[in-house]
Design a protein around this motif. Sequence first.
Motif, PDB file in Angstrom:
ATOM      1  N   THR A 136      37.757  43.923 129.206  1.00 41.75           N
ATOM      2  CA  THR A 136      36.477  44.615 129.083  1.00 41.75           C
ATOM      3  C   THR A 136      35.921  44.506 127.666  1.00 41.75           C
ATOM      4  OG1 THR A 136      37.625  46.662 128.609  1.00 41.75           O
ATOM      5  CG2 THR A 136      36.949  46.329 130.875  1.00 41.75           C
ATOM      6  N   ALA A 139      33.697  40.719 126.308  1.00 42.86           N
ATOM      7  CA  ALA A 139      32.248  40.518 126.297  1.00 42.86           C
ATOM      8  C   ALA A 139      31.652  40.971 124.968  1.00 42.86           C
ATOM      9  CB  ALA A 139      31.602  41.272 127.453  1.00 42.86           C
ATOM     10  N   GLY A 140      32.260  41.971 124.361  1.00 37.74           N
ATOM     11  CA  GLY A 140      31.770  42.450 123.076  1.00 37.74           C
ATOM     12  C   GLY A 140      32.114  41.529 121.922  1.00 37.74           C
ATOM     13  N   MET A 231      39.853  33.397 126.720  1.00 39.49           N
ATOM     14  CA  MET A 231      38.426  33.492 126.437  1.00 39.49           C
ATOM     15  C   MET A 231      38.103  33.195 124.976  1.00 39.49           C
ATOM     16  SD  MET A 231      37.211  34.208 129.375  1.00 39.49           S
ATOM     17  CE  MET A 231      35.626  33.927 128.705  1.00 39.49           C
TER      18      MET A 231
ATOM     19  N   PRO B  24      33.486  46.741 119.549  1.00 41.81           N
ATOM     20  CA  PRO B  24      33.201  45.970 120.767  1.00 41.81           C
ATOM     21  C   PRO B  24      32.746  46.836 121.936  1.00 41.81           C
ATOM     22  CG  PRO B  24      35.176  45.150 119.752  1.00 41.81           C
ATOM     23  CD  PRO B  24      34.769  46.343 118.963  1.00 41.81           C
ATOM     24  N   ILE B  25      33.280  48.055 122.045  1.00 39.47           N
ATOM     25  CA  ILE B  25      32.816  48.911 123.149  1.00 39.47           C
ATOM     26  C   ILE B  25      31.339  49.210 122.970  1.00 39.47           C
ATOM     27  CG2 ILE B  25      33.072  51.151 124.272  1.00 39.47           C
ATOM     28  CD1 ILE B  25      35.958  51.159 123.472  1.00 39.47           C
ATOM     29  N   SER B  27      29.249  47.447 121.352  1.00 39.16           N
ATOM     30  CA  SER B  27      28.518  46.209 121.578  1.00 39.16           C
ATOM     31  C   SER B  27      28.403  45.893 123.072  1.00 39.16           C
ATOM     32  CB  SER B  27      29.223  45.092 120.801  1.00 39.16           C
ATOM     33  OG  SER B  27      29.143  43.886 121.448  1.00 39.16           O
ATOM     34  N   VAL B  28      29.478  46.181 123.830  1.00 40.93           N
ATOM     35  CA  VAL B  28      29.432  45.936 125.272  1.00 40.93           C
ATOM     36  C   VAL B  28      28.384  46.828 125.926  1.00 40.93           C
ATOM     37  CG1 VAL B  28      30.734  46.334 127.393  1.00 40.93           C
ATOM     38  CG2 VAL B  28      31.751  45.025 125.557  1.00 40.93           C
ATOM     39  N   GLN B  31      24.946  45.474 125.004  1.00 39.68           N
ATOM     40  CA  GLN B  31      24.613  44.228 125.706  1.00 39.68           C
ATOM     41  C   GLN B  31      24.279  44.467 127.166  1.00 39.68           C
ATOM     42  OE1 GLN B  31      27.256  40.850 125.313  1.00 39.68           O
ATOM     43  NE2 GLN B  31      27.831  41.599 123.311  1.00 39.68           N
ATOM     44  N   PRO B  71      18.254  38.697 119.064  1.00 36.59           N
ATOM     45  CA  PRO B  71      19.389  37.974 119.636  1.00 36.59           C
ATOM     46  C   PRO B  71      19.976  38.654 120.879  1.00 36.59           C
ATOM     47  CG  PRO B  71      19.981  38.996 117.538  1.00 36.59           C
ATOM     48  CD  PRO B  71      18.515  39.151 117.699  1.00 36.59           C
ATOM     49  N   LEU B  72      19.729  39.947 121.040  1.00 35.56           N
ATOM     50  CA  LEU B  72      20.304  40.644 122.193  1.00 35.56           C
ATOM     51  C   LEU B  72      19.570  40.329 123.489  1.00 35.56           C
ATOM     52  CD1 LEU B  72      21.103  44.167 120.796  1.00 35.56           C
ATOM     53  CD2 LEU B  72      22.713  42.574 121.816  1.00 35.56           C
ATOM     54  N   LEU B 301      32.274  35.723 132.400  1.00 37.68           N
ATOM     55  CA  LEU B 301      32.377  35.248 131.023  1.00 37.68           C
ATOM     56  C   LEU B 301      32.726  33.774 130.937  1.00 37.68           C
ATOM     57  CD1 LEU B 301      34.267  38.169 129.322  1.00 37.68           C
ATOM     58  CD2 LEU B 301      31.919  37.503 128.957  1.00 37.68           C
ATOM     59  N   ARG B 306      27.623  31.703 130.114  1.00 40.06           N
ATOM     60  CA  ARG B 306      28.332  32.961 129.897  1.00 40.06           C
ATOM     61  C   ARG B 306      27.364  34.099 130.178  1.00 40.06           C
ATOM     62  NH1 ARG B 306      33.098  32.138 126.970  1.00 40.06           N
ATOM     63  NH2 ARG B 306      33.317  30.004 126.269  1.00 40.06           N
ATOM     64  N   LEU B 308      26.737  37.227 129.664  1.00 37.65           N
ATOM     65  CA  LEU B 308      27.223  38.341 128.857  1.00 37.65           C
ATOM     66  C   LEU B 308      26.726  39.685 129.350  1.00 37.65           C
ATOM     67  CD1 LEU B 308      27.189  37.055 125.196  1.00 37.65           C
ATOM     68  CD2 LEU B 308      29.093  37.361 126.728  1.00 37.65           C
ATOM     69  N   ALA B 311      28.526  40.624 132.555  1.00 35.60           N
ATOM     70  CA  ALA B 311      29.921  40.957 132.266  1.00 35.60           C
ATOM     71  C   ALA B 311      30.013  42.292 131.554  1.00 35.60           C
ATOM     72  CB  ALA B 311      30.552  39.859 131.417  1.00 35.60           C
ATOM     73  N   SER B 312      29.052  42.553 130.641  1.00 35.37           N
ATOM     74  CA  SER B 312      29.089  43.816 129.915  1.00 35.37           C
ATOM     75  C   SER B 312      28.893  44.991 130.852  1.00 35.37           C
ATOM     76  CB  SER B 312      27.998  43.839 128.852  1.00 35.37           C
ATOM     77  OG  SER B 312      28.159  42.769 127.976  1.00 35.37           O
ATOM     78  N   SER B 315      31.966  45.553 132.621  1.00 31.73           N
ATOM     79  CA  SER B 315      32.969  46.132 131.725  1.00 31.73           C
ATOM     80  C   SER B 315      32.757  47.633 131.591  1.00 31.73           C
ATOM     81  CB  SER B 315      32.876  45.493 130.345  1.00 31.73           C
ATOM     82  OG  SER B 315      33.156  44.132 130.405  1.00 31.73           O
TER      83      SER B 315
END
Lengths: 293, 341
Positions: A136, A139-140, A231, B24-25, B27-28, B31, B71-72, B301, B306, B308, B311-312, B315
């Motif tokens: 999970t 993706a980040g 990945m 990353p969380i 960011s996920v 996204q 970019p997002l 992914l 991809r 994203l 997938a996000s 996630s």
Amino acid sequence: MSAKAFKQPPALRTFSSAFVIIWLIVAAFPFLWTLWGSFKIELDFFSKADWRSALTGARTILEHGSSFTGDGYQGAWVQEEFWKAVLNTAIVCFFTVAISLTFGTLGGYALSRSTYRYTFWLLIIALIFRAMPPITLVAGYLLPFFEWNLWGILPTTIIVLVAINQPFTLWMLHSFFQKIPKELDESAKVDGCTQFQAFRHVIIPVMWPGVITTGLFSFLLAYNDFAVTSMLLSKENQTMVPKIASFLGTTQTEGNVMFAVAAVVSATAPLFILVMFFQRQIVSGLTQGAVKG
Amino acid sequence: MKHKTFFWFILPTATAMLLFIALPIVSVVTQSLFTPHEQILKTVENCTPFNCTESTVVDLDATEQQRAEQPLGRWAGLSIYLDRGHLATAVIADAWTTRTSIGDFVDRLGNLPFYRAMSFTLTYTFVVTPLLIVLGFAIAVAVNSLHRHLKGLVIFFSLLPMIVSPLIGSLVLFWMIDSRGVLGTGLQWLFSNPDLSLKASTELTWIMLIVYGVWHSAPFAFVVFYAGLQTLPQDTMESAMIDGATRWQQTKYVVIPHLMPLVTFVALIQLMDNFRVFEPIVGFNAEAHATSLSWFIFNDLGGETRLLSSASASSVLTIIGVAILLSPVLVRTWRDFKAKG
């Protein structure tokens, strides 16, 4: 009371022995079978005509003159360059374990010695992070890693694996350090050591059993990881597990599935040896969390 | 320990977790709220000496510029969560209003990729976990009665299925149950059906994956319960025996209550771990019949495109699922902490 009273009646004894034997076969037979079969050619290992030819290697004899052949290994290691993946795995595992343990011992030690409330919250956050499937997070990672050209190389994967490892390492080492009496480092501090000196001269010499156990699990996590390594690594930098997965995609059609079989055996062998030498530590590590709770 | 010392000790591990787990969380989640830009089209006039035609082409410069500026991608709100690939609220509402029966509704739900993945993940989690606890307990009791020289050997071989990486473990089994492999042939002979293939039907694939899951995780339960059996209070056992308890009653009223905290522990750990089931699906090449939430993310992914955003979104939904599964553990840890003061 004598041990006699605990003795099982013969019928139950037979039944439980039979059960253990069945379990042993279920647990170990697949590995032995694959090990044996990895020295055969595909037509023997996957035999439509007669399953026994995987044992005797009937067609392997026809083709190679002997019932064993190292063709699968040759194909995997030399032709498909599995040795590169082995090397990459070695690098990734070594650095992941080393860095994880360094960070983890410092953090775990601090968590076990501080009496403030925030230690609890830090541990809870670590527990939540531990529960999240690593995939999970991937993706980040991708977007920033592409942006900064960090994607595909080993150091990035190592630091990501270290981070994913941290929650577990912290919990393990935290509970281990709690078992080391506080008086040890307290008395060092009374003698004039700083907290770090106390850690360095008093705790480090006695912490190795716990660190080795934790290190084993960090190693297993890095060694077995598929989601992150597949990945985040480019094709040239792949470690063993994603490499084996990529064999499946490319070689299944060409009839070179034996390459994958040989690679699987090669990747399992180190684990075999690891369990042989560190069985006690692995068992104690598995039960550590349990016995506490 | 002083705050300052604590800070320096915890700094490396906290930084690692902050940068590579917490951010990353964030960011996920971000996204999942954006979707890639559409390509900017422009109309150009192509003039040949004879006539002029208008055609629509992609304005590469403008598209590139827009990508660089944002970019997002463009804001999508919750639309990705609600689209057909995820929660598919519109499709479900439609299926519910036009349903002919509950079965029909469930069938239609099963055609939606996210719900398909969800149903397998949940089935796997809640079937494998109890089974592996039962099997692990049975092995622990049986091994405990063995001669002590044999115990080490049995534990050694028992650890193997758990210690190998899930992908390798599932491949090893997959090759054996292949219709040309030894177990596959054995099953064909057993059911005298030469065309039997475990890969061909959905039910058999699910059973195969569940068997794999139990095989892979039972050693963990076994080791934990086995350690628990070593600390069994002998005097309670003796009293039970003197009171005339049969072996079964001893197990039921002494052994199992003694192991109960460990059962909870194993169950919680395994619920978390089984919920992320992923590698076996790749190893067994089972995606045609069974997909899991983790596989679903992986699939988005991978490959050339991809996805994203998609997938996000998956996630985030998976993380919510984990949070729900985890809540009992958190409550328990909180209670323990409170009790300790």
